[in-house]
Design a protein around this motif. Structure first.
Motif, PDB file in Angstrom:
ATOM      1  N   GLN A  17       0.831  -1.201   0.000  1.00  0.00           N
ATOM      2  CA  GLN A  17       0.000   0.000   0.000  1.00  0.00           C
ATOM      3  C   GLN A  17       0.867   1.254   0.000  1.00  0.00           C
ATOM      4  O   GLN A  17       1.995   1.247   0.501  1.00  0.00           O
ATOM      5  CB  GLN A  17      -0.926   0.030   1.226  1.00  0.00           C
ATOM      6  CG  GLN A  17      -1.926  -1.106   1.299  1.00  0.00           C
ATOM      7  CD  GLN A  17      -2.791  -1.036   2.532  1.00  0.00           C
ATOM      8  OE1 GLN A  17      -2.923   0.026   3.149  1.00  0.00           O
ATOM      9  NE2 GLN A  17      -3.385  -2.156   2.907  1.00  0.00           N
ATOM     10  N   ASN A  18       0.304   2.310  -0.541  1.00  0.00           N
ATOM     11  CA  ASN A  18       0.907   3.631  -0.442  1.00  0.00           C
ATOM     12  C   ASN A  18       0.278   4.320   0.769  1.00  0.00           C
ATOM     13  O   ASN A  18      -0.744   4.981   0.677  1.00  0.00           O
ATOM     14  CB  ASN A  18       0.658   4.432  -1.723  1.00  0.00           C
ATOM     15  CG  ASN A  18       1.267   5.824  -1.653  1.00  0.00           C
ATOM     16  OD1 ASN A  18       2.266   6.044  -0.959  1.00  0.00           O
ATOM     17  ND2 ASN A  18       0.675   6.782  -2.358  1.00  0.00           N
ATOM     18  N   LEU A  19       0.897   4.123   1.929  1.00  0.00           N
ATOM     19  CA  LEU A  19       0.323   4.612   3.181  1.00  0.00           C
ATOM     20  C   LEU A  19       1.290   5.618   3.805  1.00  0.00           C
ATOM     21  O   LEU A  19       2.301   5.250   4.404  1.00  0.00           O
ATOM     22  CB  LEU A  19       0.065   3.447   4.141  1.00  0.00           C
ATOM     23  CG  LEU A  19      -0.593   3.797   5.470  1.00  0.00           C
ATOM     24  CD1 LEU A  19      -1.946   4.455   5.247  1.00  0.00           C
ATOM     25  CD2 LEU A  19      -0.758   2.548   6.335  1.00  0.00           C
ATOM     26  N   ASN A  20       0.944   6.906   3.621  1.00  0.00           N
ATOM     27  CA  ASN A  20       1.712   7.980   4.218  1.00  0.00           C
ATOM     28  C   ASN A  20       0.815   8.801   5.134  1.00  0.00           C
ATOM     29  O   ASN A  20      -0.273   8.350   5.530  1.00  0.00           O
ATOM     30  CB  ASN A  20       2.336   8.855   3.117  1.00  0.00           C
ATOM     31  CG  ASN A  20       3.272   8.047   2.225  1.00  0.00           C
ATOM     32  OD1 ASN A  20       4.011   7.194   2.704  1.00  0.00           O
ATOM     33  ND2 ASN A  20       3.225   8.306   0.919  1.00  0.00           N
ATOM     34  N   ARG A  21       1.237  10.006   5.478  1.00  0.00           N
ATOM     35  CA  ARG A  21       0.442  10.821   6.410  1.00  0.00           C
ATOM     36  C   ARG A  21      -0.916  11.173   5.810  1.00  0.00           C
ATOM     37  O   ARG A  21      -1.938  11.141   6.506  1.00  0.00           O
ATOM     38  CB  ARG A  21       1.211  12.095   6.754  1.00  0.00           C
ATOM     39  CG  ARG A  21       0.513  12.978   7.779  1.00  0.00           C
ATOM     40  CD  ARG A  21       1.286  14.249   8.037  1.00  0.00           C
ATOM     41  NE  ARG A  21       2.661  13.959   8.439  1.00  0.00           N
ATOM     42  CZ  ARG A  21       3.572  14.905   8.654  1.00  0.00           C
ATOM     43  NH1 ARG A  21       3.254  16.188   8.455  1.00  0.00           N
ATOM     44  NH2 ARG A  21       4.781  14.584   9.031  1.00  0.00           N
ATOM     45  N   ARG A  22      -0.963  11.498   4.555  1.00  0.00           N
ATOM     46  CA  ARG A  22      -2.216  11.892   3.917  1.00  0.00           C
ATOM     47  C   ARG A  22      -3.221  10.748   3.953  1.00  0.00           C
ATOM     48  O   ARG A  22      -4.387  10.933   4.329  1.00  0.00           O
ATOM     49  CB  ARG A  22      -1.950  12.321   2.477  1.00  0.00           C
ATOM     50  CG  ARG A  22      -3.226  12.579   1.662  1.00  0.00           C
ATOM     51  CD  ARG A  22      -2.883  13.034   0.252  1.00  0.00           C
ATOM     52  NE  ARG A  22      -4.081  13.087  -0.571  1.00  0.00           N
ATOM     53  CZ  ARG A  22      -4.540  12.049  -1.269  1.00  0.00           C
ATOM     54  NH1 ARG A  22      -3.888  10.874  -1.219  1.00  0.00           N
ATOM     55  NH2 ARG A  22      -5.641  12.174  -1.990  1.00  0.00           N
ATOM     56  N   GLN A  23      -2.804   9.554   3.524  1.00  0.00           N
ATOM     57  CA  GLN A  23      -3.714   8.408   3.521  1.00  0.00           C
ATOM     58  C   GLN A  23      -4.146   8.039   4.933  1.00  0.00           C
ATOM     59  O   GLN A  23      -5.283   7.583   5.140  1.00  0.00           O
ATOM     60  CB  GLN A  23      -3.039   7.210   2.847  1.00  0.00           C
ATOM     61  CG  GLN A  23      -2.856   7.336   1.350  1.00  0.00           C
ATOM     62  CD  GLN A  23      -1.651   8.183   0.995  1.00  0.00           C
ATOM     63  OE1 GLN A  23      -0.875   8.555   1.875  1.00  0.00           O
ATOM     64  NE2 GLN A  23      -1.483   8.508  -0.276  1.00  0.00           N
ATOM     65  N   LEU A  24      -3.257   8.241   5.899  1.00  0.00           N
ATOM     66  CA  LEU A  24      -3.606   7.892   7.270  1.00  0.00           C
ATOM     67  C   LEU A  24      -4.665   8.839   7.824  1.00  0.00           C
ATOM     68  O   LEU A  24      -5.606   8.407   8.504  1.00  0.00           O
ATOM     69  CB  LEU A  24      -2.347   7.934   8.148  1.00  0.00           C
ATOM     70  CG  LEU A  24      -2.485   7.391   9.568  1.00  0.00           C
ATOM     71  CD1 LEU A  24      -2.789   5.900   9.542  1.00  0.00           C
ATOM     72  CD2 LEU A  24      -1.206   7.650  10.369  1.00  0.00           C
ATOM     73  N   ILE A  25      -4.545  10.128   7.524  1.00  0.00           N
ATOM     74  CA  ILE A  25      -5.517  11.104   8.037  1.00  0.00           C
ATOM     75  C   ILE A  25      -6.867  10.945   7.349  1.00  0.00           C
ATOM     76  O   ILE A  25      -7.927  10.990   7.992  1.00  0.00           O
ATOM     77  CB  ILE A  25      -4.966  12.537   7.837  1.00  0.00           C
ATOM     78  CG1 ILE A  25      -3.734  12.747   8.714  1.00  0.00           C
ATOM     79  CG2 ILE A  25      -6.034  13.576   8.185  1.00  0.00           C
ATOM     80  CD1 ILE A  25      -3.060  14.083   8.502  1.00  0.00           C
TER      81      ILE A  25
END
Length: 335
Positions: free
Chosen positions: A75-83
Motif C-alpha cells: 500500500q501507499n500509506l503515508n500521512r495523507r492516507q492515514l488522516i
C-alpha cells in the motif's frame, strides 16, 4: 422330539504324527468385530491437542501482525492516507523503490557486517567463559555464574542507559579512566560523534549481554563429555588447543551450530540497543535494517515502505533458517 447328544471323542496322535493346536480366538471388539490395532484416535491426537493452545496464541500474537505488515507493504500509506483513512494499493512499488535504492543496500551490507562482528565476538567470548566455568572450583564458579546471570537478566533498556552513562563525553567513567591512564585527549571525547566509535559502544553492549547465554550452554555441554576423552588426549601429548579442536569441538558441534544460528538471528534483528544509543546516528550511519524500517515507517511516516523493509528482513532471516534446517536434517541423516 428326541434329542441326540453326540459324544466328542479325542484320539491320541499316532507315533510320528505332529500334534496340531487350535488357533487362539482373535480378539473381538464391540459388536463382535476385530479390535482396532494400535492406539486410539484420542491417544494419537493428544500431542496435537496439547500444542493447540500455544499454536493459537502464536497465530494471534504473531501471525496477525505479520499478515497486516505484508498487506501494508503493498500500500501507499503515508500521512495523507492515514488522516483521510484512504487505502491505496500500489502493488510492488514499495519493493521496487527499496531494491533500487542505494540506502537500502548500504543498510543491508552494514547490518550483515554488524551481525558477523557481533556473532564472532559473542561465540568466542562465550566459549572462553564456558571453558573457564568448567575449570574453576565450586565457589568461584558460583560467583562467576551469579555475575553472568545478573548481566543476562538486566533489561535491555536499563543496560543501554548504563552504557550511555559510561561513555558520556562529560561525566562518563570510561573517559575519566582513560584520562587517568594518560590518554588526556580522551577526557571529553564524544563516542557518539562518529560511526565507528558509536558502533564500538553498541557492539560492546550487545556482546556483554549475549555472552552469558553462550557461556552457560557451553558449560552445560562440557559436562556431558566423558573425562576419559580428556585423559586419552593428554596421554597422546595434546595441549589445550589440540584438546579443544579434537575433543571439545567435535563433541559439541551441534551446540556450536545451533547457538551460532540463534545468535545470528538475535543480532540481525537487534533494535533496542541501536536505537537507544544514538537513534541510528550520527547521520543515520549506524542504522541496521530493523532501525531503518522503524525510522522510515514511524519516523518519516512512510508506513508502506517501512512495512516492505520489515518483510524483506523477514525473508532474509527465512532464507538463513532454511539453510540452518537443511544442515540439521543432513546431520540427522548421518547419525
Amino acid at each position: 422330539m428326541a434329542v441326540h447328544s453326540e459324544r466328542v471323542q479325542t484320539r491320541s496322535p499316532e507315533p510320528g504324527q505332529a500334534t496340531t493346536r487350535p488357533a487362539d480366538p482373535e480378539p473381538s471388539g464391540p459388536g463382535g468385530g476385530r479390535a482396532a490395532a494400535g492406539p486410539s484416535l484420542l491417544a494419537r491426537s493428544a500431542p496435537y491437542l496439547l500444542l493447540l493452545p500455544a499454536t493459537l496464541a502464536t497465530l494471534a500474537l504473531l501471525g496477525w501482525p505479520l499478515l497486516k505488515t505484508v498487506l501494508l507493504s503493498f500500500q501507499n500509506l503515508n500521512r495523507r492516507q492515514l488522516i483521510l483513512h484512504l487505502t491505496e494499493w500500489n502493488g510492488f512499488d514499495n519493493y521496487k523503490q527499496l531494491l533500487t535504492s542505494a540506502d537500502f543496500w548500504h543498510t543491508t551490507g552494514r547490518s550483515i557486517a554488524f551481525t558477523l562482528v557481533n556473532v564472532v565476538l559473542i561465540m568466542a567470548g562465550g566459549t572462553l567463559v564456558g571453558l573457564l566455568l568448567n575449570r574453576l572450583g565450586r565457589k568461584m564458579r558460583l560467583f562467576l555464574q551469579a555475575g553472568l546471570v545478573l548481566a543476562w537478566a538486566m533489561p535491555i533498556v536499563a543496560s543501554t542507559t548504563v552504557f550511555t552513562w559510561l561513555f558520556d563525553s562529560q561525566y562518563g567513567v570510561v573517559n575519566w579512566l582513560l584520562n587517568e591512564l594518560g590518554w588526556h585527549s580522551m577526557a571529553t571525547y564524544d563516542w557518539y560523534s562518529g560511526q565507528l566509535s558509536t558502533f564500538f559502544v553498541i557492539v560492546l553492549l550487545i556482546v556483554w549481554g549475549s555472552i552469558p547465554f553462550v557461556a552457560f550452554n557451553m558449560y552445560a555441554g562440557l559436562t556431558t563429555i566423558p573425562a576419559e576423552l580428556y585423559e586419552a588426549a593428554r596421554m597422546d601429548g595434546a595441549g589445550p588447543v589440540k584438546i579443544f579442536t579434537s575433543v571439545v569441538f567435535p563433541s559439541l558441534r551441534p551446540f556450536f551450530l545451533s547457538t551460532t544460528f540463534l545468535e545470528v538471528i538475535w543480532v540481525f534483528k537487534c533494535f533496542t540497543q541501536v536505537l537507544a544509543i544514538n537513534n541510528g546516528g550520527p547521520q543515520r550511519l549506524t542504522e541496521t535494517l530493523p532501525v531503518y524500517a522503524y525510522i522510515e515507517g514511524s519516523g518519516n511516516q512512510h508506513y508502506g515502505v517501512g512495512s516492505a523493509i520489515a518483510v524483506l528482513t523477514i525473508l532474509m532471516l527465512a532464507v538463513l533458517m532454511a539453510y540452518y534446517f537443511r544442515i540439521i536434517l543432513k546431520q540427522e541423516d548421518e547419525l
